[in-house]
Write an enzyme that holds these catalytic residues in place. Structure first.
Site, PDB file in Angstrom:
ATOM      1  N   GLY A  67       0.824  -1.213   0.000  1.00  0.00           N
ATOM      2  CA  GLY A  67       0.000   0.000   0.000  1.00  0.00           C
ATOM      3  C   GLY A  67       0.846   1.246   0.000  1.00  0.00           C
ATOM      4  O   GLY A  67       0.584   2.207  -0.751  1.00  0.00           O
ATOM      5  N   PRO A 109     -12.361  -9.275  -4.025  1.00  0.00           N
ATOM      6  CA  PRO A 109     -13.451  -8.304  -3.899  1.00  0.00           C
ATOM      7  C   PRO A 109     -13.044  -7.135  -2.992  1.00  0.00           C
ATOM      8  O   PRO A 109     -12.330  -7.319  -1.998  1.00  0.00           O
ATOM      9  CB  PRO A 109     -14.581  -9.112  -3.243  1.00  0.00           C
ATOM     10  CG  PRO A 109     -14.228 -10.544  -3.486  1.00  0.00           C
ATOM     11  CD  PRO A 109     -12.748 -10.605  -3.508  1.00  0.00           C
ATOM     12  N   ASP A 216      -5.223  -8.358   3.749  1.00  0.00           N
ATOM     13  CA  ASP A 216      -3.844  -8.649   3.343  1.00  0.00           C
ATOM     14  C   ASP A 216      -3.236  -9.652   4.316  1.00  0.00           C
ATOM     15  O   ASP A 216      -3.411  -9.533   5.534  1.00  0.00           O
ATOM     16  CB  ASP A 216      -2.989  -7.382   3.338  1.00  0.00           C
ATOM     17  CG  ASP A 216      -3.332  -6.482   2.160  1.00  0.00           C
ATOM     18  OD1 ASP A 216      -3.938  -6.990   1.202  1.00  0.00           O
ATOM     19  OD2 ASP A 216      -3.007  -5.288   2.211  1.00  0.00           O
ATOM     20  N   ASN A 346      33.807 -33.897   8.702  1.00  0.00           N
ATOM     21  CA  ASN A 346      33.784 -34.841   9.814  1.00  0.00           C
ATOM     22  C   ASN A 346      33.698 -36.284   9.332  1.00  0.00           C
ATOM     23  O   ASN A 346      34.375 -37.158   9.852  1.00  0.00           O
ATOM     24  CB  ASN A 346      32.601 -34.533  10.737  1.00  0.00           C
ATOM     25  CG  ASN A 346      32.814 -33.281  11.557  1.00  0.00           C
ATOM     26  OD1 ASN A 346      33.627 -33.259  12.465  1.00  0.00           O
ATOM     27  ND2 ASN A 346      32.103 -32.210  11.223  1.00  0.00           N
ATOM     28  N   HIS A 750      22.057 -23.105   6.857  1.00  0.00           N
ATOM     29  CA  HIS A 750      21.399 -23.500   8.104  1.00  0.00           C
ATOM     30  C   HIS A 750      20.005 -22.913   8.178  1.00  0.00           C
ATOM     31  O   HIS A 750      19.761 -21.776   7.749  1.00  0.00           O
ATOM     32  CB  HIS A 750      22.212 -23.017   9.311  1.00  0.00           C
ATOM     33  CG  HIS A 750      23.529 -23.700   9.461  1.00  0.00           C
ATOM     34  ND1 HIS A 750      24.597 -23.157  10.129  1.00  0.00           N
ATOM     35  CD2 HIS A 750      23.968 -24.906   9.000  1.00  0.00           C
ATOM     36  CE1 HIS A 750      25.621 -23.980  10.091  1.00  0.00           C
ATOM     37  NE2 HIS A 750      25.263 -25.055   9.404  1.00  0.00           N
TER      38      HIS A 750
END
Length: 1091
Positions: A67, A109, A216, A346, A750
């Protein structure tokens, strides 16, 4: 990534479908989507209300404050919507720093209402629960809702009520609307929980006399809950942030990621950029991006991405070829660079993953040289030396400049080399071989070690004591010492490699006993599993039920869970029912955040420390390590993790924790303890949990923290330093500083590495830490220097007194790993040349199985590959299949079928019945193919005339194999023979031996009409013609296949189909035990024995 934004249309669809409230929600499902492909005439037919109502139109592309930006068209008719869209649809627009194209719009609408009928509602997740925000004034001018709105925390596992909402949130709401608002908010919160939302904002929420209108909406869902919510979510499409296009290559990698147990991520930032990355590890990928941006490469950085979790060679190849394809599309006058980086792995076999990258480089060597691409490689971890060797070799053979570095080089040094900020060493130091842990590594004196003694730990009071039972909901103090030399653990999951790594670590640390007491694996019965303890073999029990393991091992206080993301929650909650467990490590990545928060709540109530989820674990040198933490033994020894140092660290990233092991071992006397808390938004334990433990541990002299973008936990460290709670030196660096330089939001590897507000950025946290008194480097590049400076200062003050190294005991290398490294060789027990199942794809005689199907070679062609190691001509494949068809069955009366039937009726299984039938095959029944081929070939090759051959066999008293039939004759021909004969004569290049056999048949049938060339004989001689004349075999090879019995295999394979048919037929007909009738047996006993 867990929390992912969804489009407004998707969010509203979920709300309209699943919200349960007494509030009348209006305009349900009344929305229409508009793109460049939209046909408005058809759209109006699908949504008739578009022609009768006033409308609102707005972009649905994750744009905030539409807006304010003038991106909402209000109170329009359909023609007005079309006019409003004309200057906007497919037009480039700036939103903040992001520049993007408006291409997706939503029509709804228009709802006439008053300003006082607008409200603001938001629900978002936090570690301690979910916050509900409400403000009695909504809309575009709502402003700073965090400071204005009423806030209600619904704790984990707590329920929301309408009375609670009215009291805590709706004090300033109009009285006549409180009931409807309370009902709607409760329904909204339940929807939020049920569908695993992590964020849900409605602004404005309009409430009129007609009901509730959701105008919204913005929302995020926890994508890791897909396996729970799939039936409700359906196929969710996650749109990219505004300003970044959705590329098909990103979708391709996302699909690979979804199908893989590994992690594969790709985000394109600037496809025309000259700096490309292919980084292993979620944390490492952020560090490399940071360094590139720090050195001025932000505008040239083409991509962000990472691969981790031990992807296969094929998966790495697919990932690498995607990167190489993208970077060789547009030329750059300065050439391009590819940074193949990573921390010290690892458990990932670096050489195996590099094989996939090397394959991709070879495939793209032409375009790479054409685009003047220079490649820089830095990696460490299991078998990394072989990986680097192979990578360097491919550079030499292809002519592509590839610069290769190992753990002797700082992780991000190659970025400076690639961008021209530091020279490229001509001869980088040669890294030790992975096998060097067989040798004593104490010769290195470059790193000082501590003379101090670790204070003795009271195992009974600290580690072994069960948590006292307390009232539920009341937090219990957690142990300050998690691991000692006496710590015993249970491992959930059949992770034999990780367990063996733990036992080898125990042994090299000179522990008295193994740290693993037992394994829990629900998918097998109780048994024992063999492992090595140094040189000798030991047995460790495996239990089906956790209760049995706990009961039989009361000294266990740690559980390491390798459960999958689907079962980790239930197994962890079950674990916490046993008071003896004080520490739980959860390795799985992708556990829904709602489940993780329930684990955290239960752990806090029971005084259990949780490490993870999404972690490799942690390590306490000289005492205990979790699973694969610290990598292979060579890295354990190189980083001196077999004895305690003076430095304790905590990190989010598992890979970066191993990098910290390396940095700390090179700059100080080594690690005292290290923990990787995991990359999720809500790790089971946070930075301060461990930093405060380190503060209270006498053996720890300084602390290192590797934080990252996202969350606010680092500020608690700032607060603790300022308050004097932390007095030991803290070196801290937060990765993710590059995020503020990107024009659009980037979700790093991550799940928790995403800043939702300015205070969560790495830049803000680094600034705050420095102001609080922590030692903060200028960049990750300088982290090692700062750690060394602080350590040297402590040594100069006498806080740490260096001492000589004590050599650890040697551990023999596993045979399988020694073989992988090429250190040993042994004669193979078997040799095979027809099939190889070891790679990504099954090979038949060197032909990939996908190619077998693409080539449509059929069963005959497959048999050609497996039996003859050749790609046979089409007619040969067809002939093989015809032979199988004609030999499939010859009725129930023949001996093989008869035996199969008798065996089936005796109640035997399929394999036994089939074997019974096959054992009858020989020279007299069905096994004449080889013999016929040999006899006719020998006669023909010797130059015998057909008559001479017949006479010789008669003289020698031998039957001619392949001649004769009990039923068929020259007057009653066998149609099977006729079919094969016609095909061979029409399609074979030559049918000399077949013609010779048919001449023999003329002679034998003149004596007796049933002495015909039977199906065995025809197949035998025709196959010799095929092998000799198809062009795929030498004469000697063709004769060898006949000699070794290949042709009889045709009959055995074909007739097996018939035997199986007879077995199934008898079972289907439910035939009982067969007993042969007396009247079909001639009893011929000696006279004196007769009755």
């Amino acid at each position: 990534m867990s929390a992912k934004a969804i489009s407004e249309q998707t969010g509203k669809e979920y709300l309209y479908k699943f919200i349960c409230t007494s509030a009348p929600v209006q305009n349900r499902f009344r929305y229409a989507n508009v793109t460049t492909q939209t046909d408005f005439q058809r759209l109006a037919l699908e949504h008739p209300w578009l022609l009768t109502e006033r409308l609102v139109v707005k972009p649905d592309q994750l744009i905030k404050r539409r807006g304010k930006l003038g991106l909402v068209g209000v109170n329009l008719d359909l023609n007005g919507v079309k006019e409003w869209l004309k200057p906007r649809l497919m037009k480039e627009t700036m939103v903040g720093k992001a520049k993007g194209i408006l291409k997706n719009f939503l029509i709804e609408p228009f709802v006439p209402h008053l300003q006082e009928e607008e409200f603001y509602v938001c629900i978002y997740a936090a570690r301690e629960g979910d916050y509900v925000l409400f403000h009695h004034e909504g809309g575009v001018d709502v402003g700073d809702v965090d400071s204005k709105a009423q806030k209600l925390l619904i704790g984990v596992d707590k329920k929301i009520s309408e009375d609670q909402v009215k009291k805590e949130l709706l004090a300033k709401a109009p009285s006549d609307k409180k009931a409807i608002l309370a009902s709607f908010i409760v329904g909204l919160f339940n929807l939020y929980e049920d569908l695993f939302f992590t964020y849900l904002e409605i602004n404005p929420l309009v409430v009129t006399k007609d009901g509730v209108y959701v105008l919204d909406m913005a929302a995020k869902i926890d994508a890791t809950a897909d396996y729970i919510c799939k039936s409700k979510w359906g196929d969710v499409e996650f749109p990219p942030p505004f300003g970044r296009e959705a590329y098909p290559e990103e979708a391709y990698i996302a699909d690979l990621d979804a199908k893989s147990g590994a992690s594969l991520k790709l985000t394109l930032l600037n496809p025309r950029g000259r700096i490309w990355t292919m980084v292993a590890g979620g944390g490492a990928s952020v560090v490399y991006s940071d360094t590139i941006c720090d050195l001025g490469g932000v505008n040239e950085l083409a991509n962000y991405g990472e691969y981790s979790g031990a992807p296969s060679e094929q998966q790495t190849y697919d990932y690498a070829k995607t990167i190489l394809s993208l970077m060789t599309r547009d030329k750059n006058p300065d050439g391009k660079v590819l940074i193949i980086g990573g921390s010290i792995a690892n458990f990932t076999n670096v050489a195996a993953t590099f094989k996939g990258i090397v394959r991709a480089i070879k495939d793209y060597q032409g375009p790479l040289k054409e685009h003047e691409v220079t490649i820089f490689v830095r990696r460490g971890g299991p078998n990394y030396q072989e990986g680097l060797r192979v990578m360097g070799e491919v550079g030499k053979t292809t002519g592509i400049p590839i610069h290769v570095f190992g753990t002797e080089t700082h992780m991000t040094a190659i970025v400076g080399m690639a961008l021209g900020h530091r020279p490229i060493p001509n001869q980088p130091p040669v890294a030790a071989h992975t096998a060097n842990f067989l040798l004593n590594s104490s010769s290195s004196t470059s790193t000082p070690t501590s003379r101090r003694k670790v204070p003795p730990e009271n195992k009974a009071n600290v580690e072994g004591s069960p948590v006292k039972k307390v009232k539920t909901g009341v937090p219990v103090a957690k142990a300050s010492t998690l691991f000692t030399k006496h710590t015993k653990a249970l491992v959930w999951g059949m992770q034999t490699r990780a367990v063996q790594g733990m036992l080898d670590f125990d042994y090299v640390c000179s522990r008295d006993e193994p740290s693993v007491s037992a394994l829990i694996y629900p998918f097998t019965g109780d048994h024992k599993q063999k492992f090595y303890w140094g040189h000798k073999e030991i047995l460790i029990p495996v239990y089906k039920n956790m209760s049995d393991a706990m009961k039989k091992h009361p000294d266990v206080d740690v559980l390491i869970s390798f459960a999958s993301l689907r079962s980790a929650f239930e197994s962890t909650m079950e674990t916490m029912q046993y008071p003896q467990i004080q520490t739980i490590a959860i390795i799985a990545e992708g556990i829904p955040e709602a489940h993780t928060r329930k684990i955290i709540k239960a752990a806090d109530e029971k005084g259990v420390t949780v490490i993870g989820p999404a972690t490799v674990g942690g390590i306490k040198p000289g005492c205990f390590k979790i699973g694969n933490t610290g990598g292979m033994l060579d890295n354990i020894l190189a980083s001196k993790l077999y004895r305690p140092g003076s430095v304790a660290y905590v990190s989010r990233s598992g890979g970066m924790s191993n990098e910290l092991n390396n940095i700390i071992s090179r700059t100080t006397d080594g690690v005292f303890e290290g923990v990787a808390i995991g990359g999720d938004r809500y790790p089971g334990s946070v930075f301060t949990d461990h930093v405060l433990r380190y503060q209270d541990t006498p053996g720890v002299k300084m602390i290192v923290v590797l934080g990252e973008i996202g969350g606010t936990e680092e500020y608690k460290i700032c607060q603790a330093i300022k308050q004097g709670r932390i007095t030991k030196p803290v070196v801290c660096w937060c990765i993710g500083t590059c995020a503020t330089m990107f024009s659009s939001e980037v979700q790093f590897g991550h799940a928790g590495a995403c800043a939702n507000q300015a205070s969560e950025t790495a830049v803000a946290k680094n600034k705050a830490l420095k102001e609080a008194g922590a030692y903060v480097p200028k960049s990750f590049d300088e982290l090692g220097e700062v750690i060394k400076s602080v350590y040297d200062d402590l040594v100069s003050k006498g806080v740490i007194q260096p001492a000589e190294e004590v050599p650890p005991p040697t551990v023999p290398m596993d045979y399988s790993w020694a073989r992988e490294l090429g250190l040993i060789r042994k004669p193979a027990s078997f040799m095979t040349s027809i099939c190889d199942e070891r790679g990504q794809e099954l090979l038949y005689a060197g032909m990939p199985i996908t190619e077998v199907f693409k080539s449509e070679i059929g069963l005959g062609g497959t048999l050609g590959l497996l039996w003859f190691q050749r790609r046979l001509p089409k007619y040969a494949c067809q002939f093989i299949e015809m032979c199988l068809m004609v030999t499939a069955d010859h009725g129930p009366a023949v001996s093989g079928a008869h035996n199969t039937i008798v065996c089936a009726r005796a109640g035997k299984d399929l394999i036994s019945s089939l074997t019974s039938g096959l054992l009858t095959i020989g020279d007299r029944f069905g096994g004449a193919l080889d013999a016929a081929a040999k006899q006719f070939s020998h006669a023909f090759d010797s130059g015998m005339l057909p008559m001479e051959f017949v006479n010789k066999m008669k003289k020698d008293g031998k039957l001619i194999m392949g001649i004769g039939h009990r039923v068929k004759s020259i007057n009653n021909p066998d149609m099977r023979v006729q079919i094969l004969k016609d095909f061979a004569r029409q399609n074979f290049p030559s049918s000399q031996l077949l013609d010779y056999a048919l001449e023999v048949e003329k002679i034998t049938t003149s004596k007796k009409p049933n002495l015909i060339l039977n199906v065995d004989g025809l197949i035998g001689v025709a196959f010799v013609d095929l092998l000799r004349t198809c062009g795929g075999f030498t004469r000697d090879e063709a004769d060898e296949f006949v000699e070794i019995g290949a042709l009889n295999g045709i009959f055995v394979l074909g007739r097996s189909m018939g035997f199986i048919g007879h077995y199934l037929d008898q079972k289907r007909l439910k035939q009982g035990l067969y007993r042969h009738p007396w009247d079909d047996i001639s009893y011929v006993l000696p006279e004196h024995m007769s009755i």
